[in-house]
Design an enzyme around this catalytic site. Structure first.
Site, PDB file in Angstrom:
ATOM      1  N   ASN A 393       0.825  -1.199   0.000  1.00  0.00           N
ATOM      2  CA  ASN A 393       0.000   0.000   0.000  1.00  0.00           C
ATOM      3  C   ASN A 393       0.864   1.255   0.000  1.00  0.00           C
ATOM      4  O   ASN A 393       1.066   1.871  -1.052  1.00  0.00           O
ATOM      5  CB  ASN A 393      -0.955  -0.021   1.200  1.00  0.00           C
ATOM      6  CG  ASN A 393      -1.938   1.130   1.158  1.00  0.00           C
ATOM      7  OD1 ASN A 393      -1.890   1.969   0.277  1.00  0.00           O
ATOM      8  ND2 ASN A 393      -2.833   1.182   2.119  1.00  0.00           N
ATOM      9  N   ASP A 394       1.401   1.619   1.152  1.00  0.00           N
ATOM     10  CA  ASP A 394       2.150   2.869   1.258  1.00  0.00           C
ATOM     11  C   ASP A 394       3.300   2.966   0.251  1.00  0.00           C
ATOM     12  O   ASP A 394       3.603   4.052  -0.238  1.00  0.00           O
ATOM     13  CB  ASP A 394       2.715   3.018   2.678  1.00  0.00           C
ATOM     14  CG  ASP A 394       1.599   3.207   3.694  1.00  0.00           C
ATOM     15  OD1 ASP A 394       0.553   3.761   3.309  1.00  0.00           O
ATOM     16  OD2 ASP A 394       1.769   2.791   4.845  1.00  0.00           O
TER      17      ASP A 394
END
Lengths: 464, 102
Positions: A393-394
């Site tokens: 994600n990040d």
């Protein structure tokens, strides 16, 4: 065995350990490297046996305890699933730390056995080395236990912070120095016990404020500490093998911590002082107006990939949690049968420890020459049809390049959004560990696939 | 004036840090997890201290207060040595190259 001969053999085992690490420069030489490490260890243990002149009845017990520990270790090594590697490594670090503490205690109680003088009159240098070995060992132990509990999910991965935390830690560190000084002048055993107790407390306190996503840094750091603890004991025992190994492991862990910090564009102190994810840095919660998201199902995803000529897979911690690596490889096999070029892109901090994703993919029989690091592959996204983000994600968040207000601004990210289309497998729209929304979700060319990573991958394979 | 043997050990220590620095930078990032498990295994060479400690009691007292700590440390270090090397071996066995025929 003469002292000179055993010193030379310890040196040989130290050199073999260097070769063990050297072997890891490529997967082909790595297995040979591991063998060098094992030979080095056998030499060190054998020399120690031979140089302890009196073969007392204790010798049999040594072998018994060695066998007990060895069988436990072998059992764990064969049973542990690859997804649990970060927990295992954290657990193992705690054992090295505790062993260092025990050896230091034993040397303090019975210095004569180690040629360090008599109780109450231990040589000054030895006492300082002992205190350092014990303190660093204790910090490694309690820190690793907390890291283990957090990784295992027994303890919440969320950072635990309180007011005055850093001040308390600083005071405790100063206390350690003062205790060591007093210990040297008084040789009091009470001070030695207090020193160890305070060190345990520090290890505990420095790891609790660090959140789940920062675990790669923490594990590398504890790796480094376990090395320094071993080196401290090595000085006490005047043992070359231990000194060399301690220095190797210490610098190895330090380099890994550095690489991990660089992968997040954060300074080491920033990570250690902790609280990433807990400190709500504005850019998270406020902006919660509903933005349109395109979501799709396995059918849509299969259609997109079937019509692609190249696909890049971006795995992350979510893949490990869902144990999706085998399902993923099956999907890739099907893609390859359709003459689609597939490669894997791995961010330095993907997962919970350095190299975590690489091991999982290797377990699923993905050839390592299809797996690329961030710098190697980042330019390829622009020429790729589909990016398949699974559990990351990040590390894909374009905000890191565009929004200077964002807490992850400046972090190197994978340029996933440059692909013609992005498939993003995720359970929900919730933000990642950094607590920030991922802009990628709302891009025109992103198709969200809301499902469990493993199930979604299997469904896509069926539809291909 | 004679040089304190401590200085020799310190020299070994400092030089080993440099060796470690250059060797570890040459480790390929895909093998960072095995690197951690193997460094873990080799740092358990602390078992040499544990063995000396365990045999410190001599013949009369196999389990003295100092040797008990040695025995405990032997168990811990042995778990690490066997566990660390074996798990590393297990991981490294999984790293395979693409088959040529493809």
């Amino acid at each position: 065995m003469s002292a000179n001969l055993s010193a030379i053999l310890y040196l040989v085992s130290g050199v073999l350990f260097i070769l063990a690490l050297r072997g890891l420069s490529s997967p082909e030489t790595s297995r040979q490297g591991n063998l060098f490490g094992i030979i080095g260890m056998v030499i060190a243990v054998t020399v120690t046996f031979l140089s302890v002149s009196n073969f007392s009845s204790g010798f049999i017990y040594v072998l018994i305890f060695l066998a007990i520990g060895g069988s436990i270790g072998a059992f764990i090594a064969y049973r542990i699933p690859m997804t649990a590697m970060p927990e295992l490594v954290a657990g193992f670090h705690s054992l090295v730390g505790l062993a260092a503490v025990f050896v230091a205690i034993s040397a303090f109680i019975n210095p004569a056995a180690f040629n360090l003088g008599v109780p109450g009159e231990i040589k000054l240098a030895s006492l300082i080395e002992m205190a350092i070995g014990a303190a660093v060992g204790a910090i490694t132990f309690s820190g690793s236990v907390i890291a283990f509990l957090k990784l295992q999910g027994i303890m919440s991965g969320a950072p635990i912070t309180f007011k005055g935390q850093h001040l308390l830690n600083a005071l405790l560190l100063i206390l350690i120095v003062i205790l060591t000084i007093y210990l040297c002048s008084t040789q009091s055993s009470n001070l030695f016990w207090i020193l160890i107790a305070v060190s345990f407390l520090i290890g505990f306190l420095i790891i609790i404020p660090i959140g789940g996503a920062d675990m790669p840094v923490v594990i590398s750091m504890l790796n480094s500490y376990s090395g320094w603890a071993a080196a401290g004991i090595g000085f006490t025992l005047e043992n070359t093998a231990l000194i060399i190994t301690g220095a190797l492991v210490g610098s190895s862990g330090a380099i890994l911590s550095y690489i991990m910090c660089k992968g997040m564009n954060r300074s080491f102190f920033n990570v250690i002082l902790g609280g990433f994810g807990a400190t709500d840095q504005n850019s998270g919660g406020q902006n919660t107006e509903q933005r349109p998201v395109k979501s799709g199902n396995a059918d849509d995803a299969a259609f997109l990939m079937k019509n692609a000529s190249s696909v890049i897979i971006v795995p992350g911690y979510g893949m490990a949690v869902a144990q999706a690596q085998h399902a993923l490889r099956e999907m890739v096999d099907t893609l390859k049968k359709n003459d689609i070029k597939v490669s894997y892109a791995i961010h330095p901090v993907a997962g919970r420890m350095p190299g975590h994703m690489n091991v999982l993919l290797a377990e699923a029989n993905v050839p390592y020459d299809e797996v690329f690091e961030l710098e190697e592959i980042n330019n390829d996204f622009a020429n790729t049809d589909v990016a398949f983000v699974i559990g990351a994600n990040d590390v894909t968040n374009p905000v890191a390049k565009t929004d200077p207000q964002s807490p992850i601004y400046g972090m190197p990210v994978l340029d996933v959004e440059k692909c013609k289309s992005v498939l993003f497998v995720k359970r929900s729209l919730s933000p990642g560990y950094a607590g920030i929304d991922n802009d990628l979700f709302y891009k025109e060319n992103t198709l969200m696939l809301f499902a469990d990573a493993k199930k979604m991958t299997e469904d896509i394979t069926k539809n291909l | 004036m004679e040089i304190d043997p401590f200085i020799f050990r310190l020299s070994i220590f400092i030089l080993s840090i440099f060796v470690g620095y250059y060797v570890v930078w040459s480790v390929t990032p895909s093998l960072h997890t095995p690197l951690m498990s193997v460094t873990n295994a080799i740092s358990s060479v602390i078992i040499v201290g544990a063995i000396i400690a365990a045999l410190s009691g001599g013949d009369g007292m196999v389990f003295s207060s100092s040797s008990i700590y040695g025995f405990l440390a032997i168990i811990l270090a042995a778990v690490n040595i066997f566990g660390g090397f074996l798990v590393t071996q297990r991981m490294l066995a999984m790293y395979k190259k693409k088959k040529k025929d493809k």
